[in-house]
Scaffold this motif. Sequence first.
Motif, PDB file in Angstrom:
ATOM      1  N   CYS A  26       0.843  -1.189   0.000  1.00  0.00           N
ATOM      2  CA  CYS A  26       0.000   0.000   0.000  1.00  0.00           C
ATOM      3  C   CYS A  26       0.882   1.244   0.000  1.00  0.00           C
ATOM      4  CB  CYS A  26      -0.904   0.045   1.232  1.00  0.00           C
ATOM      5  SG  CYS A  26      -2.329  -1.031   1.142  1.00  0.00           S
ATOM      6  N   ARG A  28       0.847   5.457   1.162  1.00  0.00           N
ATOM      7  CA  ARG A  28       0.176   6.430   2.022  1.00  0.00           C
ATOM      8  C   ARG A  28       0.861   7.770   1.865  1.00  0.00           C
ATOM      9  NH1 ARG A  28      -0.176   6.483   8.478  1.00  0.00           N
ATOM     10  NH2 ARG A  28       2.016   6.833   8.157  1.00  0.00           N
ATOM     11  N   THR A  29       0.072   8.818   1.717  1.00  0.00           N
ATOM     12  CA  THR A  29       0.596  10.172   1.580  1.00  0.00           C
ATOM     13  C   THR A  29       0.281  10.938   2.851  1.00  0.00           C
ATOM     14  OG1 THR A  29       0.226  10.136  -0.794  1.00  0.00           O
ATOM     15  CG2 THR A  29       0.464  12.284   0.225  1.00  0.00           C
ATOM     16  N   GLU A  30       1.260  11.644   3.340  1.00  0.00           N
ATOM     17  CA  GLU A  30       1.037  12.505   4.492  1.00  0.00           C
ATOM     18  C   GLU A  30       1.844  13.779   4.312  1.00  0.00           C
ATOM     19  OE1 GLU A  30       2.545  11.044   8.278  1.00  0.00           O
ATOM     20  OE2 GLU A  30       4.024   9.836   7.239  1.00  0.00           O
ATOM     21  N   ARG A 155      -4.738  -1.752   3.544  1.00  0.00           N
ATOM     22  CA  ARG A 155      -5.650  -0.619   3.327  1.00  0.00           C
ATOM     23  C   ARG A 155      -6.343  -0.198   4.610  1.00  0.00           C
ATOM     24  NH1 ARG A 155      -9.148  -3.081  -1.406  1.00  0.00           N
ATOM     25  NH2 ARG A 155      -9.101  -4.719   0.157  1.00  0.00           N
ATOM     26  N   SER A 158      -4.773   3.994   8.197  1.00  0.00           N
ATOM     27  CA  SER A 158      -5.383   5.280   7.850  1.00  0.00           C
ATOM     28  C   SER A 158      -4.656   5.954   6.686  1.00  0.00           C
ATOM     29  CB  SER A 158      -5.362   6.194   9.072  1.00  0.00           C
ATOM     30  OG  SER A 158      -5.878   7.451   8.754  1.00  0.00           O
ATOM     31  N   GLY A 159      -5.399   6.303   5.634  1.00  0.00           N
ATOM     32  CA  GLY A 159      -4.851   7.005   4.485  1.00  0.00           C
ATOM     33  C   GLY A 159      -4.152   6.126   3.465  1.00  0.00           C
ATOM     34  N   ALA A 160      -4.138   4.815   3.663  1.00  0.00           N
ATOM     35  CA  ALA A 160      -3.429   3.917   2.761  1.00  0.00           C
ATOM     36  C   ALA A 160      -4.293   3.527   1.567  1.00  0.00           C
ATOM     37  CB  ALA A 160      -2.981   2.660   3.502  1.00  0.00           C
ATOM     38  N   SER A 161      -3.623   3.298   0.446  1.00  0.00           N
ATOM     39  CA  SER A 161      -4.284   2.898  -0.795  1.00  0.00           C
ATOM     40  C   SER A 161      -3.370   1.925  -1.524  1.00  0.00           C
ATOM     41  CB  SER A 161      -4.534   4.132  -1.658  1.00  0.00           C
ATOM     42  OG  SER A 161      -4.893   3.760  -2.972  1.00  0.00           O
TER      43      SER A 161
END
Length: 170
Positions: A26, A28-30, A155, A158-161
């Motif tokens: 996955c 994730r953007t932060e 997924r 939190s925030g994962a795709s």
Amino acid sequence: VLEARPDLFVNRETRTPAPKACCYTCFRTEATGNQSLFIAQDDNFNGLTTRIPAGFIEDNGLRFVSKLRVDLKQYSISQEAFRFLRLVKQQAEISGSIFDPPPATIRGNMISLDNPDEVVLGYFMAAGESSKRIYIDKSDLTFRQIAGIVPDDCRTVSGASIDPPFDWKP
């Protein structure tokens, strides 16, 4: 990049399932903002380069599972803007001891057209921007936290795709 690792989840006692085929990797953007200003003047560099810390990214067990991408921006500003930001940084770093200078109003370059005697806080500036994209591999780190436990479906973080960012090119 977050990865659900089979070796972390195959547990005969708890019967934790292995990662699902769909969701092994996955992304994730932060957005992380600097908690401090990093400023430097280049008066003494004479065309040479120098290394200045751009920030600190804490390894929370999930950030450096595989790769981390950092987008850096550097701004070139005038001497007056540098002076203003240096004063702001100095005031932000006052520790509160009796030997610290008292906080003072830092005058910027903005004025009130209605009342020129009114104190206006802030500084208007234009800056040149240069940017750089850096990929940090987990093997580049000198110290790593214990990998965070990612469930069998990454997924659920939190925030994962499962879809990488459109400009992901490690």
